[in-house]
Scaffold this active site. Structure first.
Site, PDB file in Angstrom:
ATOM      1  N   GLY A 111      -6.375   6.264   0.324  1.00 57.71           N
ATOM      2  CA  GLY A 111      -7.639   7.447   0.738  1.00 57.71           C
ATOM      3  C   GLY A 111      -7.078   9.057  -0.017  1.00 57.71           C
ATOM      4  O   GLY A 111      -7.578  10.099   0.236  1.00 57.71           O
ATOM      5  N   GLU A 122       0.657  -0.974  -0.119  1.00 59.13           N
ATOM      6  CA  GLU A 122      -0.036   0.314  -0.353  1.00 59.13           C
ATOM      7  C   GLU A 122       0.932   1.454   0.100  1.00 59.13           C
ATOM      8  O   GLU A 122       1.625   1.920   1.114  1.00 59.13           O
ATOM      9  CB  GLU A 122      -0.755   0.008   1.253  1.00 59.13           C
ATOM     10  CG  GLU A 122      -1.951  -1.146   1.201  1.00 59.13           C
ATOM     11  CD  GLU A 122      -3.031  -0.594   2.358  1.00 59.13           C
ATOM     12  OE1 GLU A 122      -4.551  -0.627   1.395  1.00 59.13           O
ATOM     13  OE2 GLU A 122      -2.897  -0.406   3.391  1.00 59.13           O
TER      14      GLU A 122
HETATM   15  P1  PGA Z   1      -8.265   3.809   0.652  1.00 59.93           P
HETATM   16  O1  PGA Z   1      -7.450   2.540   1.476  1.00 59.93           O
HETATM   17  O2  PGA Z   1      -8.435   2.172  -0.748  1.00 59.93           O
HETATM   18  O3  PGA Z   1      -8.935   4.934   0.793  1.00 59.93           O
HETATM   19  O4  PGA Z   1      -6.717   4.380  -0.371  1.00 59.93           O
HETATM   20  C1  PGA Z   1      -7.038   1.094   1.799  1.00 59.93           C
HETATM   21  C2  PGA Z   1      -6.158   1.161   2.801  1.00 59.93           C
HETATM   22  O5  PGA Z   1      -6.095   2.576   3.612  1.00 59.93           O
HETATM   23  O6  PGA Z   1      -6.568  -0.308   3.555  1.00 59.93           O
END
Ligand code: PGA
Length: 259
Positions: free
Chosen positions: A180, A174
């Site tokens: 986000g 990630e």
């Molecule tokens: P997101 O978060 O899909 O809102 O970018 C991913 C995560 O933090 O697992």
């Protein structure tokens, strides 16, 4: 890497609800997910509600193929740890899977690699499935440190773990800058990072172990980009934040990971 037969890895998709929703929305979301996803056996589907709703969500998913996950826990078995939640409490509620090393716990709460490793090993000992999250910041990416950061977080996180225990581990790549933000890694960048992580696992364990470990991608995954991101060989599903709060989006993402 020596040539070994690469096993087919079953995709794994997680919905990390983070600190969102209350009873009514939680109930509705879970019931809609069960209606849309129960019986999906080409993909492992796990949802991670906030602690106060684990028992309630657990009851709704109990007879379905959707599994219950926890976003966090403390690594001690019990005792004077005000505010913390143990692995046996989570298991008691039907939790099968826990997140460790999520970017928000590393960068907002301040968890260290040392703590992350202690938590990961405690979860393995408790026979839970663990998702170890790793990923670089934007500054690290701009300085071409993506592979080095992923390798270091993977190695620290897995210190003291046996090859046999790796059957309980999934890695979630990630990139911090994609979480986000609406920005995603390109499928090519995700594949490159996942390959780097798999090479780290091959060095730490063996090619056979590395090839069996699933590596999820996370960071602004949506219904609209999921099929492209699921295409590369080394992307074995997703960890989804924001889009997992909308049932139709999450169902579409699971379907994209399945095909
Ligand atoms: P997101 O978060 O899909 O809102 O970018 C991913 C995560 O933090 O697992």
């Amino acid at each position: 890497m020596e040539s070994v037969t690469v096993p087919k890895r079953k995709p794994i998709v997680g919905g990390n609800w983070k600190m969102n929703l209350h009873t009514a929305e939680t109930t509705q979301l879970t019931e809609t997910l069960v209606a849309g996803l129960n019986g999906t056996d080409e993909v492992d589907v796990i949802i991670y509600p906030p602690f106060p709703y684990l028992a309630h969500v657990g009851e709704i998913v109990a007879d379905s193929t959707i599994r219950l996950g926890a976003q966090d826990f403390y690594h001690a078995s019990n005792g004077a740890f005000t505010g913390e939640v143990s692995l046996s409490m989570l298991a008691d509620l039907g939790v099968t899977t826990v997140l460790v090393g999520h970017s928000e716990r590393r960068h907002v709460i301040g968890e260290t690699d040392h703590l992350i490793n202690a938590k990961l090993r405690a979860a393995l000992e408790a026979r839970l499935e663990v998702i170890l999250c790793v990923g670089e910041t934007i500054e690290q990416r701009e300085h071409h440190q993506t592979d080095a950061i992923n390798a270091a977080q993977t190695r620290y996180g897995l210190a003291g773990v046996t090859a046999q225990q790796m059957a309980q581990v999934t890695i979630a790549y990630e990139p911090v800058w994609a979480i986000g933000t609406g920005k995603t890694a390109t499928p090519k960048d995700a594949e490159a990072a996942h390959r780097g992580i798999r090479a780290t696992l091959a060095t730490a364990f063996s090619d056979k172990t590395a090839n069996a470990v699933r590596i999820q991608y996370g960071g602004s995954v949506k219904a609209q980009n999921a099929a492209d991101l699921a295409a590369p060989e080394d992307v074995d599903g997703f960890l989804v934040g924001g889009a997992s709060l909308k049932a139709d989006e999450f169902v579409a993402i699971v379907k994209a990971a399945a095909s």
